[in-house]
Design an enzyme around this catalytic site. Sequence first.
Site, short mmCIF file in Angstrom:
data_model
loop_
_atom_site.label_atom_id
_atom_site.label_comp_id
_atom_site.label_asym_id
_atom_site.label_seq_id
_atom_site.Cartn_x
_atom_site.Cartn_y
_atom_site.Cartn_z
N LYS A 92 -43.10 28.23 -7.41
CA LYS A 92 -41.77 28.48 -6.87
C LYS A 92 -40.86 29.09 -7.94
CE LYS A 92 -38.60 25.77 -4.13
NZ LYS A 92 -38.64 24.92 -2.95
N ARG A 97 -33.36 21.36 0.17
CA ARG A 97 -33.27 20.89 1.56
C ARG A 97 -33.45 19.37 1.58
NH1 ARG A 97 -36.71 23.74 5.71
NH2 ARG A 97 -38.48 23.27 4.37
N ARG A 116 -47.51 23.37 4.14
CA ARG A 116 -48.39 23.14 2.99
C ARG A 116 -49.71 23.84 3.26
NH1 ARG A 116 -44.34 22.13 1.23
NH2 ARG A 116 -43.36 20.16 0.71
P1 ATP Z 1 -40.48 23.12 1.54
O1 ATP Z 1 -40.14 21.84 2.23
O2 ATP Z 1 -39.99 24.34 2.21
O3 ATP Z 1 -41.92 23.22 1.14
P2 ATP Z 1 -39.65 22.31 -1.02
O4 ATP Z 1 -40.44 21.04 -0.98
O5 ATP Z 1 -40.04 23.27 -2.06
O6 ATP Z 1 -39.66 23.13 0.27
P3 ATP Z 1 -36.77 22.66 -1.28
O7 ATP Z 1 -35.74 21.86 -0.61
O8 ATP Z 1 -36.87 24.10 -0.94
O9 ATP Z 1 -38.12 21.89 -1.07
O10 ATP Z 1 -36.54 22.55 -2.85
C1 ATP Z 1 -36.48 21.31 -3.50
C2 ATP Z 1 -37.76 21.07 -4.27
O11 ATP Z 1 -37.99 22.14 -5.18
C3 ATP Z 1 -37.68 19.84 -5.15
O12 ATP Z 1 -38.10 18.71 -4.42
C4 ATP Z 1 -38.61 20.16 -6.31
O13 ATP Z 1 -39.94 19.86 -5.98
C5 ATP Z 1 -38.51 21.66 -6.41
N1 ATP Z 1 -37.58 22.10 -7.47
C6 ATP Z 1 -36.45 21.52 -7.94
N2 ATP Z 1 -35.86 22.28 -8.88
C7 ATP Z 1 -36.61 23.38 -9.01
C8 ATP Z 1 -36.53 24.53 -9.82
N3 ATP Z 1 -35.53 24.74 -10.67
N4 ATP Z 1 -37.52 25.45 -9.69
C9 ATP Z 1 -38.53 25.29 -8.82
N5 ATP Z 1 -38.66 24.22 -8.02
C10 ATP Z 1 -37.72 23.28 -8.12
#
Ligand code: ATP
Length: 319
Positions: free
Chosen positions: A181, A116, A314
Amino acid sequence: MLTLLKLLKDGRFHSGQALGAALGVSRSAVWKQLQHLEAELGLSIHKVRGRGYQLAAPLTLLDPAEISARAPSCEWPILVFNSIDSTNAEALRAIERGQSAPFLVLAERQTAGRGRRGRKWVSPFAENIYYSLVLRIDGGMRQLEGLSLVVGLAVMQALRGLGISGVGLKWPNDVLVGQQKIAGILLELVGDPADVCHVVIGVGINVNMQMTDEVDQQWTSMRLESGKAVDRNHLVAELGLMLQTYLNRHQAGGFPAIQAEWEQNHLWQGRAVSLIAGVSQIDGEVLGIDVQGALRLKVNGVEKVFSGGELSLRLRDDS
Ligand code: ATP
Protein backbone atom coordinates in the site's frame (compact mmCIF):
# COMPACT_ATOMS: atom_id res chain seq x y z
CA MET A 1 9.60 25.83 17.76
CA LEU A 2 8.82 26.11 14.06
CA THR A 3 11.26 28.97 13.60
CA LEU A 4 13.94 26.73 15.04
CA LEU A 5 12.95 23.97 12.66
CA LYS A 6 13.19 26.37 9.73
CA LEU A 7 16.73 27.26 10.80
CA LEU A 8 17.69 23.58 11.01
CA LYS A 9 15.90 22.29 7.94
CA ASP A 10 18.94 22.65 5.64
CA GLY A 11 20.44 19.62 7.41
CA ARG A 12 23.66 21.50 8.30
CA PHE A 13 25.24 22.02 11.69
CA HIS A 14 24.18 25.14 13.61
CA SER A 15 25.80 26.16 16.87
CA GLY A 16 23.65 26.69 19.93
CA GLN A 17 24.94 30.24 20.09
CA ALA A 18 23.96 31.05 16.50
CA LEU A 19 20.51 29.48 16.96
CA GLY A 20 20.00 31.41 20.21
CA ALA A 21 21.02 34.66 18.52
CA ALA A 22 18.66 34.05 15.57
CA LEU A 23 15.76 33.26 17.90
CA GLY A 24 16.60 35.92 20.50
CA VAL A 25 16.71 33.35 23.32
CA SER A 26 19.35 31.77 25.54
CA ARG A 27 21.26 28.62 24.64
CA SER A 28 19.38 26.68 27.29
CA ALA A 29 16.07 27.82 25.77
CA VAL A 30 17.35 26.51 22.41
CA TRP A 31 18.17 23.20 24.08
CA LYS A 32 14.61 22.95 25.47
CA GLN A 33 13.08 23.69 22.07
CA LEU A 34 15.28 21.04 20.48
CA GLN A 35 14.04 18.50 22.99
CA HIS A 36 10.47 19.50 22.14
CA LEU A 37 11.16 18.99 18.44
CA GLU A 38 12.43 15.51 19.12
CA ALA A 39 9.70 14.53 21.53
CA GLU A 40 6.71 16.09 19.79
CA LEU A 41 7.57 15.69 16.13
CA GLY A 42 9.59 12.51 16.37
CA LEU A 43 12.56 14.18 14.67
CA SER A 44 16.08 13.01 15.23
CA ILE A 45 18.68 15.71 15.89
CA HIS A 46 22.42 15.10 16.06
CA LYS A 47 24.23 16.96 18.82
CA VAL A 48 27.98 17.19 18.36
CA ARG A 49 30.20 19.00 20.84
CA GLY A 50 31.98 21.91 19.21
CA ARG A 51 29.80 21.82 16.06
CA GLY A 52 26.28 22.21 17.35
CA TYR A 53 23.01 20.70 16.17
CA GLN A 54 21.99 19.08 12.92
CA LEU A 55 18.81 17.43 11.72
CA ALA A 56 19.46 13.78 10.88
CA ALA A 57 18.09 14.50 7.39
CA PRO A 58 17.31 17.80 5.65
CA LEU A 59 13.62 18.72 5.56
CA THR A 60 11.43 20.41 3.01
CA LEU A 61 8.31 21.78 4.61
CA LEU A 62 4.94 22.23 2.93
CA ASP A 63 4.70 25.62 1.29
CA PRO A 64 1.31 26.89 0.02
CA ALA A 65 2.97 29.54 -2.18
CA GLU A 66 5.07 26.95 -3.95
CA ILE A 67 2.12 24.59 -4.37
CA SER A 68 -0.04 27.37 -5.86
CA ALA A 69 2.77 28.46 -8.19
CA ARG A 70 3.05 24.91 -9.54
CA ALA A 71 -0.72 24.45 -9.91
CA PRO A 72 -2.21 27.90 -10.58
CA SER A 73 -5.49 26.44 -11.85
CA CYS A 74 -6.18 24.95 -8.38
CA GLU A 75 -7.60 28.11 -6.92
CA TRP A 76 -8.63 26.76 -3.55
CA PRO A 77 -7.13 28.24 -0.36
CA ILE A 78 -4.59 25.97 1.34
CA LEU A 79 -4.51 25.64 5.14
CA VAL A 80 -1.30 24.05 6.43
CA PHE A 81 -0.97 22.68 9.97
CA ASN A 82 2.24 21.52 11.58
CA SER A 83 0.38 19.00 13.64
CA ILE A 84 -3.29 18.14 13.67
CA ASP A 85 -5.37 15.20 14.86
CA SER A 86 -6.54 14.41 11.32
CA THR A 87 -6.81 16.58 8.21
CA ASN A 88 -10.26 15.09 7.52
CA ALA A 89 -11.38 15.94 11.07
CA GLU A 90 -10.08 19.50 10.69
CA ALA A 91 -11.81 19.81 7.30
CA LEU A 92 -15.09 18.71 8.88
CA ARG A 93 -14.65 21.28 11.67
CA ALA A 94 -13.90 24.00 9.10
CA ILE A 95 -17.12 23.15 7.22
CA GLU A 96 -18.97 23.42 10.53
CA ARG A 97 -17.39 26.85 11.13
CA GLY A 98 -18.72 27.97 7.75
CA GLN A 99 -15.48 27.98 5.74
CA SER A 100 -16.53 28.17 2.11
CA ALA A 101 -15.53 25.33 -0.19
CA PRO A 102 -13.44 24.43 -2.06
CA PHE A 103 -10.51 24.48 0.33
CA LEU A 104 -7.58 22.24 1.10
CA VAL A 105 -6.26 21.13 4.50
CA LEU A 106 -2.69 19.83 4.70
CA ALA A 107 -0.64 18.80 7.71
CA GLU A 108 2.98 17.97 8.36
CA ARG A 109 1.81 15.21 10.65
CA GLN A 110 -1.40 13.69 12.06
CA THR A 111 -1.71 12.53 15.62
CA ALA A 112 -4.91 10.59 14.92
CA GLY A 113 -4.80 9.99 11.16
CA ARG A 114 -7.64 7.73 10.18
CA GLY A 115 -8.51 5.09 7.61
CA ARG A 116 -11.84 3.44 6.98
CA ARG A 117 -13.86 2.17 9.95
CA GLY A 118 -11.80 4.10 12.45
CA ARG A 119 -8.52 2.41 11.56
CA LYS A 120 -5.33 4.32 12.08
CA TRP A 121 -3.31 6.00 9.33
CA VAL A 122 0.36 6.26 10.32
CA SER A 123 1.42 9.88 9.75
CA PRO A 124 4.97 10.88 10.75
CA PHE A 125 6.14 14.50 10.56
CA ALA A 126 7.18 16.00 7.20
CA GLU A 127 7.65 12.63 5.50
CA ASN A 128 4.37 12.03 3.70
CA ILE A 129 1.33 13.96 2.60
CA TYR A 130 -1.90 14.16 4.56
CA TYR A 131 -4.37 15.90 2.32
CA SER A 132 -8.07 16.76 2.63
CA LEU A 133 -9.78 18.61 -0.18
CA VAL A 134 -13.29 19.86 0.56
CA LEU A 135 -15.83 20.29 -2.24
CA ARG A 136 -19.39 21.51 -2.12
CA ILE A 137 -21.86 19.41 -4.06
CA ASP A 138 -25.23 20.86 -4.99
CA GLY A 139 -28.00 18.33 -5.40
CA GLY A 140 -25.94 15.96 -7.44
CA MET A 141 -26.15 12.36 -6.27
CA ARG A 142 -24.59 11.55 -9.63
CA GLN A 143 -21.52 13.55 -8.68
CA LEU A 144 -21.01 11.23 -5.71
CA GLU A 145 -21.37 7.99 -7.63
CA GLY A 146 -18.06 6.14 -7.72
CA LEU A 147 -16.31 9.25 -6.42
CA SER A 148 -13.82 7.42 -4.22
CA LEU A 149 -12.78 5.27 -7.19
CA VAL A 150 -12.30 8.41 -9.27
CA VAL A 151 -10.07 9.83 -6.54
CA GLY A 152 -8.04 6.60 -6.58
CA LEU A 153 -7.35 7.06 -10.30
CA ALA A 154 -6.28 10.67 -9.76
CA VAL A 155 -3.90 9.64 -6.97
CA MET A 156 -2.48 6.85 -9.11
CA GLN A 157 -1.87 9.23 -12.03
CA ALA A 158 -0.23 11.80 -9.75
CA LEU A 159 2.19 9.13 -8.55
CA ARG A 160 2.92 8.02 -12.12
CA GLY A 161 3.39 11.68 -13.09
CA LEU A 162 6.20 11.84 -10.55
CA GLY A 163 7.86 8.76 -12.00
CA ILE A 164 6.51 5.94 -9.83
CA SER A 165 5.90 2.86 -11.97
CA GLY A 166 3.86 -0.22 -11.15
CA VAL A 167 1.16 1.73 -9.30
CA GLY A 168 -2.37 0.33 -9.57
CA LEU A 169 -5.70 0.16 -7.82
CA LYS A 170 -7.50 -2.26 -5.55
CA TRP A 171 -11.26 -1.96 -5.20
CA PRO A 172 -12.68 0.18 -3.75
CA ASN A 173 -9.98 2.77 -3.18
CA ASP A 174 -6.56 1.45 -2.29
CA VAL A 175 -3.52 2.52 -4.28
CA LEU A 176 -0.86 -0.18 -4.35
CA VAL A 177 2.49 -1.01 -5.87
CA GLY A 178 2.30 -4.78 -6.29
CA GLN A 179 0.84 -5.92 -2.96
CA GLN A 180 2.13 -2.93 -1.02
CA LYS A 181 0.00 0.00 0.00
CA ILE A 182 1.39 3.39 -1.03
CA ALA A 183 -1.70 5.57 -0.50
CA GLY A 184 -5.03 5.48 1.27
CA ILE A 185 -8.25 7.35 0.54
CA LEU A 186 -11.05 8.24 2.90
CA LEU A 187 -14.10 10.17 1.69
CA GLU A 188 -16.42 11.68 4.27
CA LEU A 189 -19.73 13.34 3.53
CA VAL A 190 -21.70 15.92 5.50
CA GLY A 191 -25.07 17.41 4.66
CA ASP A 192 -27.84 16.10 2.47
CA PRO A 193 -26.59 14.31 -0.66
CA ALA A 194 -29.92 15.04 -2.38
CA ASP A 195 -29.62 18.77 -1.66
CA VAL A 196 -26.43 20.54 -0.55
CA CYS A 197 -23.57 18.56 0.89
CA HIS A 198 -19.84 18.75 1.38
CA VAL A 199 -17.45 15.95 0.58
CA VAL A 200 -14.07 15.70 2.24
CA ILE A 201 -11.62 13.91 -0.04
CA GLY A 202 -8.96 12.59 2.31
CA VAL A 203 -5.75 11.23 0.81
CA GLY A 204 -2.64 9.95 2.58
CA ILE A 205 0.37 9.20 0.39
CA ASN A 206 3.60 7.64 1.62
CA VAL A 207 6.20 9.92 0.10
CA ASN A 208 9.60 9.88 1.80
CA MET A 209 8.82 7.46 4.66
CA GLN A 210 11.47 4.75 4.74
CA MET A 211 10.86 3.08 8.05
CA THR A 212 8.04 2.51 10.49
CA ASP A 213 7.05 -0.31 12.81
CA GLU A 214 3.53 0.94 13.08
CA VAL A 215 1.94 -0.16 9.80
CA ASP A 216 0.52 -3.65 10.17
CA GLN A 217 0.29 -4.55 6.48
CA GLN A 218 2.66 -4.46 3.51
CA TRP A 219 3.44 -0.87 2.52
CA THR A 220 5.83 1.14 0.42
CA SER A 221 6.59 4.79 -0.32
CA MET A 222 7.53 6.85 -3.35
CA ARG A 223 11.07 7.11 -2.04
CA LEU A 224 11.38 3.37 -1.49
CA GLU A 225 10.11 2.76 -5.03
CA SER A 226 12.21 5.37 -6.82
CA GLY A 227 15.28 5.51 -4.58
CA LYS A 228 14.99 9.31 -4.53
CA ALA A 229 13.59 11.89 -2.12
CA VAL A 230 10.38 13.38 -3.50
CA ASP A 231 9.40 17.05 -3.27
CA ARG A 232 6.08 16.98 -1.39
CA ASN A 233 5.05 20.43 -2.65
CA HIS A 234 5.41 19.17 -6.21
CA LEU A 235 3.31 16.11 -5.38
CA VAL A 236 0.55 18.17 -3.72
CA ALA A 237 0.40 20.38 -6.84
CA GLU A 238 0.32 17.37 -9.18
CA LEU A 239 -2.40 15.72 -7.11
CA GLY A 240 -4.52 18.89 -7.26
CA LEU A 241 -4.19 19.02 -11.05
CA MET A 242 -5.07 15.33 -11.43
CA LEU A 243 -8.05 15.64 -9.11
CA GLN A 244 -9.27 18.61 -11.14
CA THR A 245 -8.95 16.64 -14.39
CA TYR A 246 -10.71 13.53 -13.11
CA LEU A 247 -13.41 15.37 -11.15
CA ASN A 248 -14.24 17.41 -14.26
CA ARG A 249 -14.50 14.25 -16.35
CA HIS A 250 -16.66 12.65 -13.68
CA GLN A 251 -18.91 15.69 -13.47
CA ALA A 252 -19.34 15.85 -17.23
CA GLY A 253 -19.86 12.16 -17.99
CA GLY A 254 -20.67 10.53 -14.64
CA PHE A 255 -18.87 7.39 -13.49
CA PRO A 256 -19.50 5.54 -16.81
CA ALA A 257 -16.94 7.92 -18.37
CA ILE A 258 -14.30 6.59 -15.96
CA GLN A 259 -15.27 2.93 -15.59
CA ALA A 260 -13.11 1.45 -18.36
CA GLU A 261 -9.98 3.32 -17.32
CA TRP A 262 -10.49 2.26 -13.72
CA GLU A 263 -10.82 -1.41 -14.70
CA GLN A 264 -7.69 -1.20 -16.85
CA ASN A 265 -5.79 -0.18 -13.76
CA HIS A 266 -7.36 -2.66 -11.36
CA LEU A 267 -4.55 -4.88 -10.12
CA TRP A 268 -6.98 -7.60 -9.04
CA GLN A 269 -9.00 -8.02 -12.28
CA GLY A 270 -9.69 -11.74 -12.77
CA ARG A 271 -8.17 -12.68 -9.40
CA ALA A 272 -9.68 -15.08 -6.87
CA VAL A 273 -10.65 -13.02 -3.85
CA SER A 274 -12.57 -13.03 -0.63
CA LEU A 275 -14.92 -10.16 0.01
CA ILE A 276 -15.09 -9.41 3.71
CA ALA A 277 -18.10 -7.70 5.25
CA GLY A 278 -17.77 -7.72 9.03
CA VAL A 279 -17.72 -11.36 10.04
CA SER A 280 -19.02 -12.72 6.76
CA GLN A 281 -16.93 -13.67 3.77
CA ILE A 282 -17.84 -14.31 0.14
CA ASP A 283 -15.40 -16.04 -2.19
CA GLY A 284 -15.40 -15.26 -5.87
CA GLU A 285 -13.52 -14.09 -8.93
CA VAL A 286 -13.22 -10.39 -9.80
CA LEU A 287 -15.08 -9.60 -13.03
CA GLY A 288 -14.70 -5.83 -12.72
CA ILE A 289 -16.92 -2.95 -11.69
CA ASP A 290 -20.28 -1.71 -12.91
CA VAL A 291 -21.29 1.77 -14.14
CA GLN A 292 -21.70 2.94 -10.54
CA GLY A 293 -18.35 1.63 -9.34
CA ALA A 294 -19.80 -1.40 -7.54
CA LEU A 295 -17.71 -4.59 -7.53
CA ARG A 296 -18.75 -7.39 -9.91
CA LEU A 297 -17.81 -10.83 -8.60
CA LYS A 298 -18.42 -14.27 -10.07
CA VAL A 299 -19.70 -16.30 -7.12
CA ASN A 300 -20.40 -20.00 -7.77
CA GLY A 301 -20.65 -19.28 -11.49
CA VAL A 302 -23.11 -16.40 -11.06
CA GLU A 303 -22.36 -12.67 -11.36
CA LYS A 304 -23.11 -10.69 -8.19
CA VAL A 305 -22.67 -7.00 -7.53
CA PHE A 306 -21.46 -5.49 -4.24
CA SER A 307 -21.13 -1.95 -3.00
CA GLY A 308 -20.81 -0.14 0.32
CA GLY A 309 -18.19 1.37 2.55
CA GLU A 310 -17.86 -1.63 4.85
CA LEU A 311 -16.44 -4.04 2.29
CA SER A 312 -12.81 -5.15 2.01
CA LEU A 313 -11.16 -7.37 -0.57
CA ARG A 314 -8.45 -9.91 0.19
CA LEU A 315 -6.62 -12.12 -2.27
CA ARG A 316 -7.34 -15.81 -1.77
CA ASP A 317 -4.33 -17.99 -1.08
CA ASP A 318 -5.08 -20.10 -4.16
CA SER A 319 -5.24 -16.97 -6.38
P1 ATP B 1 -9.33 -2.38 2.89
O1 ATP B 1 -10.33 -2.65 3.95
O2 ATP B 1 -9.86 -1.65 1.72
O3 ATP B 1 -8.53 -3.58 2.49
P2 ATP B 1 -7.34 -1.39 4.59
O4 ATP B 1 -7.40 -2.56 5.51
O5 ATP B 1 -6.06 -1.20 3.89
O6 ATP B 1 -8.37 -1.37 3.47
P3 ATP B 1 -7.83 1.42 5.17
O7 ATP B 1 -8.91 1.96 6.00
O8 ATP B 1 -7.83 1.76 3.72
O9 ATP B 1 -7.80 -0.13 5.43
O10 ATP B 1 -6.45 1.91 5.78
C1 ATP B 1 -6.11 1.66 7.12
C2 ATP B 1 -5.07 0.56 7.19
O11 ATP B 1 -3.94 0.91 6.40
C3 ATP B 1 -4.52 0.39 8.58
O12 ATP B 1 -5.31 -0.54 9.29
C4 ATP B 1 -3.10 -0.12 8.36
O13 ATP B 1 -3.09 -1.51 8.16
C5 ATP B 1 -2.74 0.51 7.04
N1 ATP B 1 -1.91 1.74 7.20
C6 ATP B 1 -1.91 2.66 8.19
N2 ATP B 1 -1.04 3.65 7.94
C7 ATP B 1 -0.48 3.38 6.75
C8 ATP B 1 0.49 4.01 5.94
N3 ATP B 1 1.04 5.17 6.28
N4 ATP B 1 0.83 3.40 4.79
C9 ATP B 1 0.27 2.24 4.40
N5 ATP B 1 -0.66 1.59 5.11
C10 ATP B 1 -1.03 2.14 6.27
